[in-house]
Design a protein around this motif. Sequence first.
Motif, mmCIF file in Angstrom:
data_model
loop_
_atom_site.group_PDB
_atom_site.id
_atom_site.type_symbol
_atom_site.label_atom_id
_atom_site.label_comp_id
_atom_site.label_asym_id
_atom_site.label_seq_id
_atom_site.Cartn_x
_atom_site.Cartn_y
_atom_site.Cartn_z
ATOM 1 N N LEU A 157 -37.407 -6.670 48.742
ATOM 2 C CA LEU A 157 -36.183 -6.003 49.184
ATOM 3 C C LEU A 157 -35.668 -6.546 50.511
ATOM 4 N N ARG A 158 -36.545 -7.080 51.339
ATOM 5 C CA ARG A 158 -36.163 -7.576 52.664
ATOM 6 C C ARG A 158 -35.719 -9.028 52.664
ATOM 7 N N GLN A 159 -35.694 -9.679 51.529
ATOM 8 C CA GLN A 159 -35.307 -11.091 51.485
ATOM 9 C C GLN A 159 -33.865 -11.276 51.946
ATOM 10 N N PRO A 160 -33.549 -12.460 52.468
ATOM 11 C CA PRO A 160 -32.172 -12.728 52.911
ATOM 12 C C PRO A 160 -31.172 -12.478 51.781
ATOM 13 N N GLY A 161 -30.049 -11.908 52.147
ATOM 14 C CA GLY A 161 -29.017 -11.604 51.166
ATOM 15 C C GLY A 161 -29.096 -10.175 50.650
ATOM 16 N N ARG A 162 -30.247 -9.553 50.779
ATOM 17 C CA ARG A 162 -30.389 -8.154 50.393
ATOM 18 C C ARG A 162 -29.869 -7.309 51.550
ATOM 19 N N GLN A 163 -29.585 -6.076 51.301
ATOM 20 C CA GLN A 163 -29.033 -5.213 52.334
ATOM 21 C C GLN A 163 -30.028 -4.122 52.699
ATOM 22 N N VAL A 164 -31.309 -4.525 52.843
ATOM 23 C CA VAL A 164 -32.362 -3.576 53.181
ATOM 24 C C VAL A 164 -33.079 -4.061 54.440
ATOM 25 N N GLU A 165 -33.208 -3.166 55.406
ATOM 26 C CA GLU A 165 -33.969 -3.446 56.616
ATOM 27 C C GLU A 165 -35.077 -2.406 56.712
ATOM 28 N N VAL A 166 -36.223 -2.812 57.260
ATOM 29 C CA VAL A 166 -37.343 -1.890 57.434
ATOM 30 C C VAL A 166 -37.784 -1.950 58.890
ATOM 31 N N LEU A 167 -37.798 -0.786 59.532
ATOM 32 C CA LEU A 167 -38.294 -0.676 60.897
ATOM 33 C C LEU A 167 -39.587 0.119 60.877
ATOM 34 N N GLN A 168 -40.535 -0.300 61.703
ATOM 35 C CA GLN A 168 -41.831 0.370 61.759
ATOM 36 C C GLN A 168 -41.975 1.062 63.110
ATOM 37 N N VAL A 169 -42.433 2.299 63.058
ATOM 38 C CA VAL A 169 -42.610 3.111 64.260
ATOM 39 C C VAL A 169 -44.083 3.132 64.629
ATOM 40 N N GLY A 170 -44.371 2.875 65.878
ATOM 41 C CA GLY A 170 -45.735 2.951 66.387
ATOM 42 C C GLY A 170 -45.725 3.690 67.714
ATOM 43 N N VAL A 171 -46.887 4.066 68.183
ATOM 44 C CA VAL A 171 -47.006 4.785 69.451
ATOM 45 C C VAL A 171 -47.792 3.922 70.421
ATOM 46 N N LEU A 172 -47.268 3.771 71.620
ATOM 47 C CA LEU A 172 -47.966 3.069 72.692
ATOM 48 C C LEU A 172 -48.310 4.090 73.761
ATOM 49 N N ARG A 173 -49.506 4.014 74.285
ATOM 50 C CA ARG A 173 -49.914 4.915 75.366
ATOM 51 C C ARG A 173 -49.777 4.183 76.690
ATOM 52 N N GLY A 174 -49.075 4.818 77.613
ATOM 53 C CA GLY A 174 -48.915 4.243 78.935
ATOM 54 C C GLY A 174 -50.157 4.480 79.782
ATOM 55 N N ALA A 175 -50.237 3.772 80.889
ATOM 56 C CA ALA A 175 -51.386 3.915 81.784
ATOM 57 C C ALA A 175 -51.487 5.338 82.325
ATOM 58 N N ASP A 176 -50.343 6.010 82.436
ATOM 59 C CA ASP A 176 -50.340 7.375 82.956
ATOM 60 C C ASP A 176 -50.524 8.423 81.864
ATOM 61 N N GLY A 177 -50.803 7.974 80.637
ATOM 62 C CA GLY A 177 -51.046 8.904 79.538
ATOM 63 C C GLY A 177 -49.807 9.264 78.730
ATOM 64 N N ARG A 178 -48.626 8.830 79.187
ATOM 65 C CA ARG A 178 -47.407 9.126 78.424
ATOM 66 C C ARG A 178 -47.390 8.315 77.135
ATOM 67 N N ARG A 179 -46.738 8.888 76.135
ATOM 68 C CA ARG A 179 -46.596 8.201 74.849
ATOM 69 C C ARG A 179 -45.204 7.573 74.771
ATOM 70 N N PHE A 180 -45.152 6.343 74.268
ATOM 71 C CA PHE A 180 -43.894 5.653 74.049
ATOM 72 C C PHE A 180 -43.824 5.270 72.587
ATOM 73 N N LEU A 181 -42.693 5.558 71.953
ATOM 74 C CA LEU A 181 -42.506 5.146 70.567
ATOM 75 C C LEU A 181 -42.004 3.718 70.550
ATOM 76 N N ASP A 182 -42.659 2.887 69.766
ATOM 77 C CA ASP A 182 -42.247 1.499 69.574
ATOM 78 C C ASP A 182 -41.608 1.412 68.194
ATOM 79 N N VAL A 183 -40.360 0.982 68.141
ATOM 80 C CA VAL A 183 -39.670 0.802 66.863
ATOM 81 C C VAL A 183 -39.276 -0.657 66.784
ATOM 82 N N SER A 184 -39.810 -1.357 65.798
ATOM 83 C CA SER A 184 -39.534 -2.782 65.663
ATOM 84 C C SER A 184 -39.490 -3.163 64.189
ATOM 85 N N PRO A 185 -38.893 -4.308 63.879
ATOM 86 C CA PRO A 185 -38.848 -4.733 62.478
ATOM 87 C C PRO A 185 -40.264 -4.854 61.907
#
Length: 184
Positions: A141-169
Amino acid sequence: PMQPAAGTFPADTSSVVADHLESLLGEPLFPIATRKPGADGPHLLAVDAAGQPVVVEVVQMLDSDGIVRALRFAGAAARLSSADLARAYHGGPERFATDLVAFRENVPVAVAHSAARHAGARLLLVCSEVAENVVDAVEFLRQPGRQVEVLQVGVLRGADGRRFLDVSPLIPLVPRRRAVEPSA
């Protein structure tokens, strides 16, 4: 990145998609409707600068049911007329045309000209992980010419304990190599 906790995924991801969709996609979108609790519909239905429907579906685990459901939403969106979009518009059908014109007037000229109109709708899938048995389908579905994109969500922990959401292809999974076997 770590996977978001099951209980926090819907709330965290919904707010990220709602508040930062333009920066995630790199283009402005005009939101039409969001899924109401208990309703059957995409997480978000929007249109881009060219007027093409964009369906955003958010699932923690992208599995075969999630793919079929998202494709069903995109297929239905592809058949929507301007009148259908106006009826679905969260601001009401009487404000749809005025708000859409205002949106298009605020879109930078370069973005408006680069928004190529394709037949059908575009689909954006946002997930935390992809089930192993659908990896090949997602890659197709992600091949060139298709109209589908997929983003993946992950969690990163900061040095101070805060959580950051990482959203990337989504990064394609590379199959594990077999161990080297001695040859004769």
